[in-house]
Design an enzyme around this catalytic site. Structure first.
Site, PDB file in Angstrom:
ATOM      1  N   ARG A 115     -80.408  51.455 -14.377  1.00 16.94           N
ATOM      2  CA  ARG A 115     -81.253  52.622 -14.079  1.00 16.94           C
ATOM      3  C   ARG A 115     -80.993  53.191 -12.682  1.00 16.94           C
ATOM      4  O   ARG A 115     -81.838  53.828 -12.082  1.00 16.94           O
ATOM      5  CB  ARG A 115     -82.740  52.308 -14.284  1.00 16.94           C
ATOM      6  CG  ARG A 115     -83.061  51.843 -15.713  1.00 16.94           C
ATOM      7  CD  ARG A 115     -84.515  51.844 -16.057  1.00 16.94           C
ATOM      8  NE  ARG A 115     -85.173  53.118 -15.835  1.00 16.94           N
ATOM      9  CZ  ARG A 115     -85.119  54.178 -16.648  1.00 16.94           C
ATOM     10  NH1 ARG A 115     -84.403  54.117 -17.749  1.00 16.94           N
ATOM     11  NH2 ARG A 115     -85.780  55.268 -16.357  1.00 16.94           N
ATOM     12  N   LEU A 116     -79.789  52.981 -12.174  1.00 18.87           N
ATOM     13  CA  LEU A 116     -79.381  53.541 -10.881  1.00 18.87           C
ATOM     14  C   LEU A 116     -78.664  54.869 -11.141  1.00 18.87           C
ATOM     15  O   LEU A 116     -77.518  55.073 -10.764  1.00 18.87           O
ATOM     16  CB  LEU A 116     -78.485  52.557 -10.121  1.00 18.87           C
ATOM     17  CG  LEU A 116     -79.106  51.173  -9.884  1.00 18.87           C
ATOM     18  CD1 LEU A 116     -78.102  50.240  -9.217  1.00 18.87           C
ATOM     19  CD2 LEU A 116     -80.368  51.292  -9.043  1.00 18.87           C
TER      20      LEU A 116
END
Length: 193
Positions: free
Chosen positions: A171-172
């Site tokens: 989720r970066l």
């Protein structure tokens, strides 16, 4: 990496056209009525360029009424196969009759007849009523060109904000935001995921 949002859109859109199984030109269109109540639905992108992003609809539809009351919208392209999305926000305005006529002429005959038969977004008592209206439109235009209904046409969204979102591990994600400058260039910045 392009710092031109329109060139970047073209690149991502071309990739989506080869990877998405259906309707790579589908986009969510978010509108709000005069009281600010939101509404969203899927429409199809039918033209795009530096002047904006174009879709078509019945101008008597709910969405057209909302566009008339509050001419500011948001678009969202979500290409799951590429794990990407593009968000576009800006004002919307009708395209010219000539542009609507030109696009309407490219539609299939049944789609043209369907535009005449549909009171889009209005209550329908039975499917048979719509089918009878379609048959009546087919009879009306039998042997002749189907002209564009005067209540049907396009809208152009002029972007004031374009965000490109790319999925990343853990989720970066990467979020690139483009906003226009007074001189016609575009500023690019990043957003936290």
């Amino acid at each position: 990496m392009s710092n031109d949002p329109f060139a970047l859109f073209d690149t991502w859109y071309a990739e989506a056209r080869t990877s998405e199984p259906n309707d790579s030109n589908a986009m969510a269109l978010a509108t709000a009525d005069a009281d600010g109540r939101p509404s969203v639905r899927m429409v199809l992108l039918k033209g795009h360029g530096r002047d904006g992003f174009v879709f078509y609809t019945n101008r008597g539809s709910r969405k057209a009424g909302e566009l008339a009351a509050n001419p500011h919208v948001a678009l969202l392209f979500h290409w799951k196969s590429l794990r990407r999305q593009i968000r576009i926000e800006g004002p919307v305005a009708p395209v010219t009759d000539a542009e609507s006529d030109a696009y309407f002429a490219t539609r299939s005959r049944d789609s043209q007849l369907g535009a005449w038969a549909s009171d889009q977004s209005r209550p329908l008592d039975a499917r048979a009523t719509f089918e009878a209206r379609f048959d009546a439109a087919r009879a009306r235009f039998d042997g002749q060109e189907v002209t564009r209904p005067p209540f049907w046409g396009g809208y152009r969204v002029t972007p004031q904000r374009i965000e490109f979102w790319q999925d990343r591990a853990h989720r970066l994600h990467e979020r690139r935001l483009f906003t226009p400058a007074a001189d016609g260039t575009w500023h690019e910045g990043l957003l936290y995921p």
